[in-house]
Write a protein that holds these residues in place. Sequence first.
Motif, PDB file in Angstrom:
ATOM      1  N   GLN A  62       0.843  -1.200   0.000  1.00 60.51           N
ATOM      2  CA  GLN A  62       0.000   0.000   0.000  1.00 60.51           C
ATOM      3  C   GLN A  62       0.878   1.249   0.000  1.00 60.51           C
ATOM      4  OE1 GLN A  62      -0.352  -2.019   3.132  1.00 60.51           O
ATOM      5  NE2 GLN A  62      -1.290  -3.521   1.781  1.00 60.51           N
ATOM      6  N   PHE A  74      -5.861   8.992  -0.372  1.00 61.92           N
ATOM      7  CA  PHE A  74      -6.369   7.657  -0.062  1.00 61.92           C
ATOM      8  C   PHE A  74      -5.257   6.638  -0.294  1.00 61.92           C
ATOM      9  CE2 PHE A  74     -10.296   9.811   0.021  1.00 61.92           C
ATOM     10  CZ  PHE A  74     -11.219   8.987   0.659  1.00 61.92           C
TER      11      PHE A  74
ATOM     12  N   LYS B   7      -4.152   1.569   6.500  1.00 60.39           N
ATOM     13  CA  LYS B   7      -4.649   0.261   6.056  1.00 60.39           C
ATOM     14  C   LYS B   7      -5.639  -0.308   7.082  1.00 60.39           C
ATOM     15  CE  LYS B   7      -4.200  -4.043   4.228  1.00 60.39           C
ATOM     16  NZ  LYS B   7      -5.077  -4.426   3.176  1.00 60.39           N
ATOM     17  N   GLU B  10      -8.784   1.584   6.914  1.00 63.85           N
ATOM     18  CA  GLU B  10      -9.539   1.216   5.720  1.00 63.85           C
ATOM     19  C   GLU B  10     -10.320  -0.086   5.956  1.00 63.85           C
ATOM     20  OE1 GLU B  10      -7.637  -0.072   1.916  1.00 63.85           O
ATOM     21  OE2 GLU B  10      -8.142   1.964   1.285  1.00 63.85           O
ATOM     22  N   LYS B  13     -13.158   0.607   8.229  1.00 64.45           N
ATOM     23  CA  LYS B  13     -14.216   1.316   7.505  1.00 64.45           C
ATOM     24  C   LYS B  13     -15.056   0.326   6.701  1.00 64.45           C
ATOM     25  CE  LYS B  13     -14.688   5.093   4.188  1.00 64.45           C
ATOM     26  NZ  LYS B  13     -13.933   5.903   3.244  1.00 64.45           N
ATOM     27  N   LYS B  14     -14.356  -0.593   6.037  1.00 66.28           N
ATOM     28  CA  LYS B  14     -15.025  -1.612   5.227  1.00 66.28           C
ATOM     29  C   LYS B  14     -15.953  -2.449   6.112  1.00 66.28           C
ATOM     30  CE  LYS B  14     -12.753  -5.308   3.838  1.00 66.28           C
ATOM     31  NZ  LYS B  14     -11.746  -6.168   3.224  1.00 66.28           N
TER      32      LYS B  14
END
Lengths: 98, 346
Positions: A62, A74, B7, B10, B13-14
């Motif tokens: 990432q 993002f 990460k 994220e 959030k998902k």
Amino acid sequence: MATLPIKFQIIKTLLDGGEHWNYNIVPPIQKACSMESNYGRDTINFDLLELLSAGMIEDLEQQVDEDGVFKKDFLLHKYRITDFGREWAEAMKLSEED
Amino acid sequence: MDVKILKSLENKKKYRYGFMWAFFCALLWGLWYVPGYLVWVAEPFGDMFMNIDTTSGGSAAYVVTAALISAFNAIAVIVALLIWNLYLGKMGELKRTLVQFKTCSKWFFAAGIFGLLAVYGTYIAGGYIGAGFAAVAGLLYPLIGSMLAYFWYGERITKRGYIGILLIVIGGVSIYGGQFMGEVTGGIPWLGLAGGLMAAIGWGVEGAVAGKALDMAEPDAGLTIRFISEGGIWLLVLLPLFALMGYPIYEYAIQVFTPITIMILAFAGLTFGYCYVTWYKSFPLIGVGKGQAIGNLYGLFAVIFIWLFLGGAPTSTTLIGGLLCITGSFVIFGEDSSDIDSLRGD
């Protein structure tokens, strides 16, 4: 390829076994499906997350999108197809050449 | 910000989105029982029931009237979902998914068959025993769904997940028992019980099949195909079958177009259609087991909405069961998901 559902198109892109960033996977599909808005980008990106949840692709790396190449501030993700994803593609009779 | 933190955020959030979808599903699903109950007394279904009851008996009247109601329920949902897909700009994806029948749509067709079984069973149970019973009769479905998902395609369920599902099931049994004892008068209502069982098995299997189907398709498009399948089976197979058996299905079907009945059916289509949208959207994010467990709060919401709109105070067993359902859902919700990428395998 535009006649295939979006998840099929994503898997086909990854069938070469290579590692692909989402900013390389999503735009060609956006173009093929006439979904070139930000909403279209997010919709296809969400399909990537669903394929990740299903275990068909793996998230290798990432990076924060500081330059806004895909979606500013993002996370950018680098994906690769998993063995399960490959088995699924075989079951669906998908190949890179289709 | 650090990539690892982003990460983790994220993933959280998902996961949060998945639970939010599942919670909205429960809310809308619970609300659906209000039009689902009212439709039994709306014209022409009320007359249809009484006439068939006179000529062929009560059981036939419930089975045939529930069939016509279920068919119109499916049509109302198809309309709602087509508007939804149009609004989201997903008609193209709908077409792309539809043409992939061999690889893709067949799973949604299968989901449609089991979903049809569940909806039909719910309407039979609702008409035969009562809306409260129908609402809670299907509460065991997450058990069937999560077990199937685990054995069929190895969906991950943690120990905490099992505890949460167990609490919800015990809560469901408590609600079920209370409503059952309160609503049943006279002998054992076999047809109503069979309807309840159809609901639990139908939705459980549908969820697991949908989980598999969503590996290949996008939820909004896939769900629409699932309902087109259900509507198609009703219109092309089951309703003609009832007509061939001599029941006046079409005679009553053309009488549906009265403002009140259309309003009730539209309300049913909206609540059920969007409850399904949120249900299917939750599966890829939190898994079939958890999506169904949170969705199972519909039992509690249904009892509350039936109480608010149709009268009838909840019993103590309903309240205890409801609390157990909420506790179970929070046990699952509290699970740390920040390191989970895939819901499958070890």
